[in-house]
Scaffold this motif. Structure first.
Motif, mmCIF file in Angstrom:
data_model
loop_
_atom_site.group_PDB
_atom_site.id
_atom_site.type_symbol
_atom_site.label_atom_id
_atom_site.label_comp_id
_atom_site.label_asym_id
_atom_site.label_seq_id
_atom_site.Cartn_x
_atom_site.Cartn_y
_atom_site.Cartn_z
ATOM 1 N N PHE B 60 71.485 -37.231 63.645
ATOM 2 C CA PHE B 60 71.608 -36.945 62.291
ATOM 3 C C PHE B 60 71.983 -35.207 61.633
ATOM 4 C CE2 PHE B 60 69.529 -40.634 60.986
ATOM 5 C CZ PHE B 60 71.368 -40.977 59.538
ATOM 6 N N MET B 61 71.870 -33.940 63.244
ATOM 7 C CA MET B 61 72.666 -32.721 63.055
ATOM 8 C C MET B 61 73.734 -32.182 63.119
ATOM 9 S SD MET B 61 70.401 -30.545 61.517
ATOM 10 C CE MET B 61 71.255 -29.045 62.209
ATOM 11 N N ARG B 62 74.168 -33.529 64.193
ATOM 12 C CA ARG B 62 75.469 -33.571 64.766
ATOM 13 C C ARG B 62 76.398 -34.105 63.139
ATOM 14 N NH1 ARG B 62 77.429 -34.543 70.344
ATOM 15 N NH2 ARG B 62 76.566 -32.541 71.429
ATOM 16 N N VAL B 63 76.348 -34.955 62.338
ATOM 17 C CA VAL B 63 76.833 -36.004 61.441
ATOM 18 C C VAL B 63 77.079 -35.229 60.244
ATOM 19 C CG1 VAL B 63 76.442 -37.373 59.581
ATOM 20 C CG2 VAL B 63 75.851 -38.229 62.346
ATOM 21 N N PHE B 64 76.006 -34.185 60.327
ATOM 22 C CA PHE B 64 76.192 -33.353 58.238
ATOM 23 C C PHE B 64 76.671 -31.791 59.376
ATOM 24 C CE2 PHE B 64 71.909 -35.279 57.531
ATOM 25 C CZ PHE B 64 72.584 -36.235 56.878
ATOM 26 N N LYS B 65 77.039 -31.607 60.536
ATOM 27 C CA LYS B 65 77.938 -30.341 60.938
ATOM 28 C C LYS B 65 79.078 -31.101 61.247
ATOM 29 C CE LYS B 65 77.928 -26.979 64.835
ATOM 30 N NZ LYS B 65 77.288 -26.480 66.222
ATOM 31 N N PHE B 66 79.056 -32.407 61.785
ATOM 32 C CA PHE B 66 80.970 -31.984 61.583
ATOM 33 C C PHE B 66 81.398 -33.006 61.119
ATOM 34 C CE2 PHE B 66 79.457 -31.125 65.825
ATOM 35 C CZ PHE B 66 80.124 -29.884 66.750
ATOM 36 N N ILE B 67 80.583 -33.497 59.839
ATOM 37 C CA ILE B 67 81.131 -34.704 59.318
ATOM 38 C C ILE B 67 82.473 -34.530 58.271
ATOM 39 C CG2 ILE B 67 79.856 -33.566 56.853
ATOM 40 C CD1 ILE B 67 78.721 -37.310 55.995
ATOM 41 N N ALA B 68 83.230 -33.456 58.139
ATOM 42 C CA ALA B 68 84.151 -32.617 57.354
ATOM 43 C C ALA B 68 85.395 -33.369 58.613
ATOM 44 C CB ALA B 68 84.811 -31.388 57.762
ATOM 45 N N GLN B 69 84.999 -33.705 60.024
ATOM 46 C CA GLN B 69 85.962 -34.020 60.601
ATOM 47 C C GLN B 69 85.934 -35.546 61.001
ATOM 48 O OE1 GLN B 69 85.051 -32.739 64.139
ATOM 49 N NE2 GLN B 69 85.175 -30.292 64.202
ATOM 50 N N PHE B 70 85.438 -36.182 59.618
ATOM 51 C CA PHE B 70 85.048 -37.644 60.380
ATOM 52 C C PHE B 70 86.336 -37.773 59.623
ATOM 53 C CE2 PHE B 70 85.148 -41.608 57.542
ATOM 54 C CZ PHE B 70 84.797 -42.670 57.791
ATOM 55 N N LYS B 71 87.479 -38.841 60.143
ATOM 56 C CA LYS B 71 88.546 -39.707 59.760
ATOM 57 C C LYS B 71 88.019 -40.229 59.694
ATOM 58 C CE LYS B 71 90.968 -36.497 62.729
ATOM 59 N NZ LYS B 71 90.674 -36.105 63.491
ATOM 60 N N GLN B 72 89.062 -41.841 58.499
ATOM 61 C CA GLN B 72 89.025 -42.978 58.154
ATOM 62 C C GLN B 72 89.966 -43.586 59.216
ATOM 63 O OE1 GLN B 72 89.775 -43.724 54.023
ATOM 64 N NE2 GLN B 72 88.527 -41.280 53.409
ATOM 65 N N ASP B 73 89.002 -43.335 60.259
ATOM 66 C CA ASP B 73 89.809 -44.424 60.967
ATOM 67 C C ASP B 73 88.569 -44.847 62.028
ATOM 68 O OD1 ASP B 73 88.867 -42.805 62.512
ATOM 69 O OD2 ASP B 73 90.028 -42.200 64.279
ATOM 70 N N GLY B 74 88.026 -45.692 61.225
ATOM 71 C CA GLY B 74 86.404 -46.675 61.270
ATOM 72 C C GLY B 74 85.504 -46.461 59.908
#
Lengths: 466, 193
Positions: B60-74
């Motif tokens: 979850f730490m990683r999720v919150f850290k890199f959430i800006a990098q989430f692309k809507q390809d999944g």
């Protein structure tokens, strides 16, 4: 063994487990929240880092502009004052007086104790007929020093007026014009004109002489007060450019100066400090204090290799100009010697506390004092921080260390500064202190390179004399 | 290459935007929404509850850290799940002991039925059996059956040979099969007794 069970067991496990949910312990979110707070704090710091740097630069610019503005205003005033007594003006004035002396002209002041003093020809008449001259006098009369000249030419003051003049004329103004005025008065007194006029001229000369004495006393008193200040304390802050000179050491083969030099880029650094001076004699002072310096270096992406450390553990070694660090990222915790990983752009910060000891030579010119100083600075390393992002094809991990190996904790540098101070008052001054600092001893020991850092900065600060 | 863009629900979009802005309530909401499912994912890759919670926290730490990098390809859930699996893999790499914890000869197979056997065990019991596998077997089993990866992909991810991946999977399945049978045997004896 049942073939179907063996083949399908995975799918059955998946069907059974996949829809399951389980709530983690409540403390887990609390722990997570704590970690997030730390991250937020770090982000917050980084967020305002740029803003703080800009604010610092703006502050220095503001101080610079303010200093320049004060200097300009003072210079303009000084120029205006000098215009009253420049050689050309003096000659004109003396010529006018000579004209009076020549006997072709008479002084007819408007009044002297309600008595008119007449001469062969009236300068006042002459002036009234010559509009250009009149305008010129008007212009001159806008300034205080000029007012005296107008009085000479247009009006012989009464005794009361003389007293008023004496009280109101500042020593500085008299200083600039008294010599010319005195000449004029002496010239008038020497002429064979009416005794009343001679008396006025003589009085005026006496007045000037006494003013001169007063002015001289005031000057000396000021001078004594300033020169009595034996100590001065200066606080300054400086943006600086830091660099270094590298020499190959060849103690081992893990790198060389070209590799390090090529990938490290110096960023804007800063210094701030407090310096105290004590006068040894009229010109010389000894200066010391505390200076805090922070140098920032950005390191380009590079490759790091696993090597054996001093106790035989295999770790990845990262070389910088100030020493090296070992890293062991969690995704590559058991490397073999020679294994490599990539690092993204890294940040390297070195912080020093320096104690300079300098000899300062001072000389003054008007409101400026020039204080070239030179000496040595003893530098104590307080922090050497390296932050890097290590990665392989699938993982990356941000690593930070404040433990650099082969770093010299104490060293000394040569420091030179041609400081200039601008006096605001007898006790306060603004100081511009460009400086150059060069390490005389390397900041590394038993390392691939010997690093001699240098700093060039412009300190702006305030000085208080006491 | 698959460039499918997944349309996220309004709630997910709002939560993602909130997390990008470091909004703590959005982060809390994301955690509440996905933690129960991700806990099971973490448990499958770990040997016990504590280890699973560590993975979940790191994840979850990683999720919150890199959430800006989430692309809507999944899907968003799929992205979080991928991060959890990566965290679990990273943890595995740190572990030195990769030996199996269950012997191959723990049970003999006397059962001819198949799905009923597994069906008789609860999800928690099955999860426990997976946790009892050695890290190497557990990893391969999970990646193959739960994440749907091919042996080639598993080999790259775990830096092992493709053949090793196959044999690890076979071994893992054999261990699980025996463990299931053993468990049922014990349950039957208890029931009869």
């Amino acid at each position: 063994m049942d073939k179907n069970l063996h083949d399908d067991i995975g799918d059955w496990f998946q069907q059974k487990i996949e829809p399951m949910t389980e709530l983690p312990r409540e403390e887990l979110w609390q722990n997570l929240e704590q970690q997030l707070d730390k991250t937020d704090a770090s982000n917050y710091r980084n967020k305002f880092l740029t803003a703080r740097r800009i604010a610092a630069i703006l502050f220095f610019l503001l101080v610079g502009f303010a200093t320049a503005a004060i200097f300009y205003i003072n210079k303009t005033k000084s120029d205006l004052a000098n215009n009253k007594i420049n050689p050309g003006n003096k000659i004109n004035l003396i010529n006018n007086i000579s004209a009076i002396d020549s006997g072709n002209m008479s002084i007819i002041p408007p009044s002297y104790n309600n008595k008119n003093i007449t001469g062969k020809q009236s300068v006042a008449d002459d002036l009234t007929t010559d509009k250009n001259k009149k305008n010129m006098f008007k212009k001159q009369s806008l300034n205080k020093p000029g007012r005296q000249i107008v009085i000479i030419k247009n009006e012989i003051p009464s005794e009361e007026n003389l007293t008023t003049i004496k009280e109101t004329q500042s020593a500085a103004l008299l200083n600039n014009t008294e010599s010319v005025f005195q000449q004029a008065m002496e010239s008038i007194a020497a002429r064979e004109i009416k005794p009343e006029l001679q008396l006025i001229a003589k009085n005026k000369i006496n007045l000037l002489k006494s003013s001169e004495v007063n002015s001289s006393i005031a000057k000396n008193s000021k001078k004594n007060k300033t020169s009595a200040a034996r100590y001065s304390i200066a606080a300054f802050a400086a943006p600086e450019f830091a660099g270094y000179y590298l020499e190959n050491d060849d103690i081992n083969a893990y790198g060389n100066k070209n590799i390090i030099d090529k990938r490290e880029n110096h960023l804007l650094s800063s210094s701030a400090g407090i310096l105290i001076s004590r006068k040894i004699n009229k010109r010389l002072s000894i200066q010391s204090g505390v200076i805090y310096s922070s140098s920032n270096i950005s390191i380009d992406p590079s490759k790091i290799y696993a090597v054996k450390d001093a106790v035989g553990n295999i770790k990845y070694r990262y070389n910088t100009s100030s020493g090296f660090a070992y890293f062991l990222p969690s995704f590559s915790s058991s490397p073999n010697v020679g294994d490599s990983l990539y690092t993204r752009t890294s940040n390297h910060t070195i912080e020093y506390i320096s104690v300079p000891v300098m000899i300062k030579y001072s000389f003054e010119k008007k409101k400026f004092s020039f204080n070239p100083a030179a000496g040595v600075s003893f530098n104590f390393l307080t922090k050497a921080k390296l932050t890097t992002d290590i990665e392989n094809s699938q993982n990356n991990e941000i690593e930070t260390t404040t433990k650099l190996e082969s770093t010299q904790r104490v060293g000394y540098s040569l420091i030179v500064t041609p400081e200039i101070q601008y006096k605001i008052s007898t006790q306060w001054a603004i100081s511009a202190m460009p400086y150059f600092k060069y390490a005389l001893t390397p900041i590394t020991k038993a390392y691939v390179v010997r690093t001699y850092p240098f700093n060039v900065g412009l300190g702006i600060g305030v000085v208080y004399k006491f | 290459m698959n460039n499918t863009v997944i349309i996220l629900s309004d709630k997910e979009t709002r939560l993602i935007a909130g997390c990008i802005a470091f909004n703590r309530s959005s982060q809390s909401e994301v955690y509440t929404l996905f933690a129960p499912k991700m806990m099971i994912v973490s448990m499958r890759y770990s040997k016990n509850q504590e280890e699973a919670e560590e993975i979940l926290q790191d994840g979850f730490m990683r999720v919150f850290k890199f959430i800006a990098q989430f692309k809507q390809d999944g899907s968003f859930e799929g992205w979080i799940r991928k991060i959890m699996v990566n965290c679990a893999l990273q943890k595995l790499r740190n572990q030195v002991n990769l030996r199996p914890v269950v012997s191959l000869d723990t049970a003999s197979n006397n059962y001819s039925s198949n799905i009923d056997i597994v069906g008789d065990l609860s999800g928690k019991e099955l999860l426990k059996l997976i946790q009892n596998l050695s890290p190497a077997y557990r990893m391969v089993f999970n990646l193959y059956h739960f994440e749907g990866l091919k042996h080639r992909e598993i080999a790259v991810l775990l830096k092992i040979e493709e053949g090793t991946s196959k044999s690890n999977l076979a071994q893992a399945k054999r261990i699980l099969q025996n463990a299931v049978i053993q468990n049922l045997k014990i349950a039957k004896q208890t029931h009869n007794g």
